[in-house]
Design a protein around this motif. Structure first.
Motif, PDB file in Angstrom:
ATOM      1  N   ILE A   1       0.869  -1.178   0.000  1.00 17.27           N
ATOM      2  CA  ILE A   1       0.000   0.000   0.000  1.00 17.27           C
ATOM      3  C   ILE A   1       0.904   1.225   0.000  1.00 17.27           C
ATOM      4  CG2 ILE A   1      -1.819   1.223   1.233  1.00 17.27           C
ATOM      5  CD1 ILE A   1      -2.637  -1.462   2.476  1.00 17.27           C
ATOM      6  N   LEU A   2       0.872   1.995  -1.082  1.00 15.04           N
ATOM      7  CA  LEU A   2       1.835   3.080  -1.283  1.00 15.04           C
ATOM      8  C   LEU A   2       1.109   4.412  -1.423  1.00 15.04           C
ATOM      9  CD1 LEU A   2       4.061   1.356  -4.027  1.00 15.04           C
ATOM     10  CD2 LEU A   2       4.104   1.014  -1.547  1.00 15.04           C
ATOM     11  N   ASP A   3       1.445   5.342  -0.549  1.00 18.17           N
ATOM     12  CA  ASP A   3       0.838   6.668  -0.579  1.00 18.17           C
ATOM     13  C   ASP A   3       1.821   7.658  -1.200  1.00 18.17           C
ATOM     14  OD1 ASP A   3      -0.801   8.851  -0.147  1.00 18.17           O
ATOM     15  OD2 ASP A   3      -0.152   9.117   1.935  1.00 18.17           O
ATOM     16  N   GLU A   4       1.534   8.085  -2.420  1.00 19.40           N
ATOM     17  CA  GLU A   4       2.335   9.045  -3.168  1.00 19.40           C
ATOM     18  C   GLU A   4       3.817   8.651  -3.224  1.00 19.40           C
ATOM     19  OE1 GLU A   4       1.508  13.050  -1.958  1.00 19.40           O
ATOM     20  OE2 GLU A   4      -0.656  12.793  -2.110  1.00 19.40           O
ATOM     21  N   PRO A   5       4.110   7.465  -3.749  1.00 17.66           N
ATOM     22  CA  PRO A   5       5.500   6.998  -3.805  1.00 17.66           C
ATOM     23  C   PRO A   5       6.386   7.825  -4.724  1.00 17.66           C
ATOM     24  CG  PRO A   5       4.100   5.582  -5.121  1.00 17.66           C
ATOM     25  CD  PRO A   5       3.180   6.506  -4.367  1.00 17.66           C
ATOM     26  N   GLU A   6       5.772   8.617  -5.619  1.00 18.52           N
ATOM     27  CA  GLU A   6       6.550   9.429  -6.549  1.00 18.52           C
ATOM     28  C   GLU A   6       7.159  10.661  -5.901  1.00 18.52           C
ATOM     29  OE1 GLU A   6       2.504  11.381  -6.603  1.00 18.52           O
ATOM     30  OE2 GLU A   6       3.296   9.356  -6.409  1.00 18.52           O
ATOM     31  N   ALA A   7       6.814  10.923  -4.635  1.00 17.56           N
ATOM     32  CA  ALA A   7       7.192  12.179  -3.983  1.00 17.56           C
ATOM     33  C   ALA A   7       8.692  12.456  -4.054  1.00 17.56           C
ATOM     34  CB  ALA A   7       6.732  12.170  -2.529  1.00 17.56           C
ATOM     35  N   ALA A   8       9.507  11.426  -4.001  1.00 17.74           N
ATOM     36  CA  ALA A   8      10.961  11.628  -3.983  1.00 17.74           C
ATOM     37  C   ALA A   8      11.648  11.133  -5.257  1.00 17.74           C
ATOM     38  CB  ALA A   8      11.559  10.910  -2.775  1.00 17.74           C
ATOM     39  N   LEU A   9      10.882  10.705  -6.238  1.00 18.80           N
ATOM     40  CA  LEU A   9      11.470  10.048  -7.403  1.00 18.80           C
ATOM     41  C   LEU A   9      11.483  10.944  -8.634  1.00 18.80           C
ATOM     42  CD1 LEU A   9       9.823   6.509  -7.111  1.00 18.80           C
ATOM     43  CD2 LEU A   9      12.039   7.265  -6.207  1.00 18.80           C
ATOM     44  N   SER A  10      12.601  10.938  -9.343  1.00 20.46           N
ATOM     45  CA  SER A  10      12.695  11.626 -10.624  1.00 20.46           C
ATOM     46  C   SER A  10      11.846  10.890 -11.649  1.00 20.46           C
ATOM     47  CB  SER A  10      14.153  11.646 -11.094  1.00 20.46           C
ATOM     48  OG  SER A  10      14.578  10.331 -11.425  1.00 20.46           O
ATOM     49  N   PRO A  11      11.543  11.525 -12.787  1.00 22.17           N
ATOM     50  CA  PRO A  11      10.774  10.812 -13.821  1.00 22.17           C
ATOM     51  C   PRO A  11      11.404   9.497 -14.251  1.00 22.17           C
ATOM     52  CG  PRO A  11      10.777  13.156 -14.289  1.00 22.17           C
ATOM     53  CD  PRO A  11      11.706  12.954 -13.118  1.00 22.17           C
ATOM     54  N   SER A  12      12.731   9.455 -14.378  1.00 22.87           N
ATOM     55  CA  SER A  12      13.374   8.201 -14.793  1.00 22.87           C
ATOM     56  C   SER A  12      13.229   7.132 -13.718  1.00 22.87           C
ATOM     57  CB  SER A  12      14.856   8.431 -15.120  1.00 22.87           C
ATOM     58  OG  SER A  12      15.563   8.893 -13.981  1.00 22.87           O
ATOM     59  N   ARG A  13      13.302   7.532 -12.450  1.00 26.97           N
ATOM     60  CA  ARG A  13      13.121   6.566 -11.362  1.00 26.97           C
ATOM     61  C   ARG A  13      11.664   6.124 -11.266  1.00 26.97           C
ATOM     62  NH1 ARG A  13      17.274   5.776  -7.488  1.00 26.97           N
ATOM     63  NH2 ARG A  13      19.118   5.411  -8.756  1.00 26.97           N
ATOM     64  N   GLN A  14      10.738   7.001 -11.618  1.00 26.73           N
ATOM     65  CA  GLN A  14       9.328   6.600 -11.652  1.00 26.73           C
ATOM     66  C   GLN A  14       9.110   5.526 -12.711  1.00 26.73           C
ATOM     67  OE1 GLN A  14       6.454   9.875 -11.674  1.00 26.73           O
ATOM     68  NE2 GLN A  14       7.954  11.165 -10.641  1.00 26.73           N
ATOM     69  N   MET A  15       9.778   5.656 -13.842  1.00 27.07           N
ATOM     70  CA  MET A  15       9.677   4.623 -14.873  1.00 27.07           C
ATOM     71  C   MET A  15      10.317   3.319 -14.401  1.00 27.07           C
ATOM     72  SD  MET A  15      10.049   6.622 -18.527  1.00 27.07           S
ATOM     73  CE  MET A  15      11.386   7.732 -18.089  1.00 27.07           C
ATOM     74  N   ALA A  16      11.428   3.438 -13.687  1.00 22.77           N
ATOM     75  CA  ALA A  16      12.060   2.239 -13.127  1.00 22.77           C
ATOM     76  C   ALA A  16      11.147   1.585 -12.089  1.00 22.77           C
ATOM     77  CB  ALA A  16      13.402   2.604 -12.500  1.00 22.77           C
ATOM     78  N   MET A  17      10.397   2.411 -11.367  1.00 22.71           N
ATOM     79  CA  MET A  17       9.451   1.876 -10.394  1.00 22.71           C
ATOM     80  C   MET A  17       8.354   1.075 -11.089  1.00 22.71           C
ATOM     81  SD  MET A  17       7.082   3.834  -7.611  1.00 22.71           S
ATOM     82  CE  MET A  17       5.847   2.889  -6.703  1.00 22.71           C
ATOM     83  N   LEU A  18       7.899   1.549 -12.250  1.00 27.70           N
ATOM     84  CA  LEU A  18       6.908   0.786 -13.023  1.00 27.70           C
ATOM     85  C   LEU A  18       7.428  -0.607 -13.332  1.00 27.70           C
ATOM     86  CD1 LEU A  18       5.405   3.219 -15.704  1.00 27.70           C
ATOM     87  CD2 LEU A  18       4.226   2.148 -13.783  1.00 27.70           C
TER      88      LEU A  18
END
Length: 251
Positions: A166-183
């Motif tokens: 359960i993740l609440d706004e996990p993008e808060a600290a991630l750059s766009p490239s890291r958000q893609m890596a998170m996907l």
């Protein structure tokens, strides 16, 4: 019951509306609560999106606490409490669980991640022959990494699969490239029998294929990715940047 429903760790939630004392008091006055009776989790990845103040984080917190997670984040084994600020909404939620129980689980809330990192460091100060807690998070203190690095270390090291995350706004600290890596990491874990419930503002993260997306406005509705405000606003801005900037900066 479908195979997917049987394999879901959390199939749905129901609001005990008849038990709520007043829909004019917090948190029951929030849009996400006022009109919600039942919310189904019929995909391996479910996104809850909406404007600031719509109640998505409050709802995720309530789901996590009702499931047994610490209100400030972590696994079910964490019990630290820095501030007693979580709402009482979890007392008015009924969880409809699947047949199978998860072997792993984690509640991530961006706003209290610092407190989680501190608790891990404190736990590892205790004399103990068992492996250190931080070993499950990559072996390096989360406080000795940047905010984004520590978030990503959590995703890559602590999440092992067969879990409810359960993740609440996990993008808060991630750059766009890291958000893609998170996907990519989410997909790896879904293939390891994991289920995600995520609140986010990120059009990148919510692009995960075949996810269920609930958008909170006056009501909470299931929508397509392209119909979310987040996608529409970002697309409009990127395709009409100069025009949008001129409008935004008019005096």
């Amino acid at each position: 019951m479908s195979t997917l429903e049987r394999n879901q760790y959390l199939r749905s939630i129901e609001i005990k509306r008849d038990k709520i004392p007043s829909f004019s008091a917090y948190p029951f006055c929030l849009p996400v609560v006022k009109h919600l009776t039942k919310l189904e989790f019929d995909s391996k990845v479910t996104f809850i999106v909406g404007e600031n103040g719509s109640g998505k984080s409050t709802l995720l917190e309530a789901i996590a606490v009702a499931y047994g997670f610490n209100a400030e984040g972590g696994t079910k084994n964490f019990s630290f409490a820095t501030n007693d600020t979580h709402s009482k909404l979890h007392n008015y939620i009924k969880l409809i669980k699947g047949i199978i129980s998860p072997k792993d689980g984690f509640f991530l809330r961006a706003e209290s991640f610092y407190n989680l990192a501190t608790d891990i460091d404190e736990l590892d100060k205790e004399p103990c022959d068992a492996p250190k807690v931080i070993d499950s998070y990559g072996g390096r203190s989360l406080h000795k990494q940047s905010h984004g690095e520590s978030f990503f270390s959590l995703f890559m090291n602590r999440f092992g699969g067969h879990g409810l995350y359960i993740l609440d706004e996990p993008e808060a600290a991630l750059s766009p490239s890291r958000q893609m890596a998170m996907l990519s990491r989410i997909h790896q874990l879904v293939n390891r029998s994991s289920q995600f419930i995520i609140s986010t503002h990120s059009p990148i993260i919510m692009a995960y294929p075949k996810a269920t997306i609930y958008e909170i406005k006056e009501d909470i509705l299931k929508v397509t990715y392209e119909d979310t405000d987040n996608y529409q606003i970002m697309k409009s801005f990127m395709n009409n940047r100069d025009k949008m900037l001129n409008i935004l900066m008019e005096e």
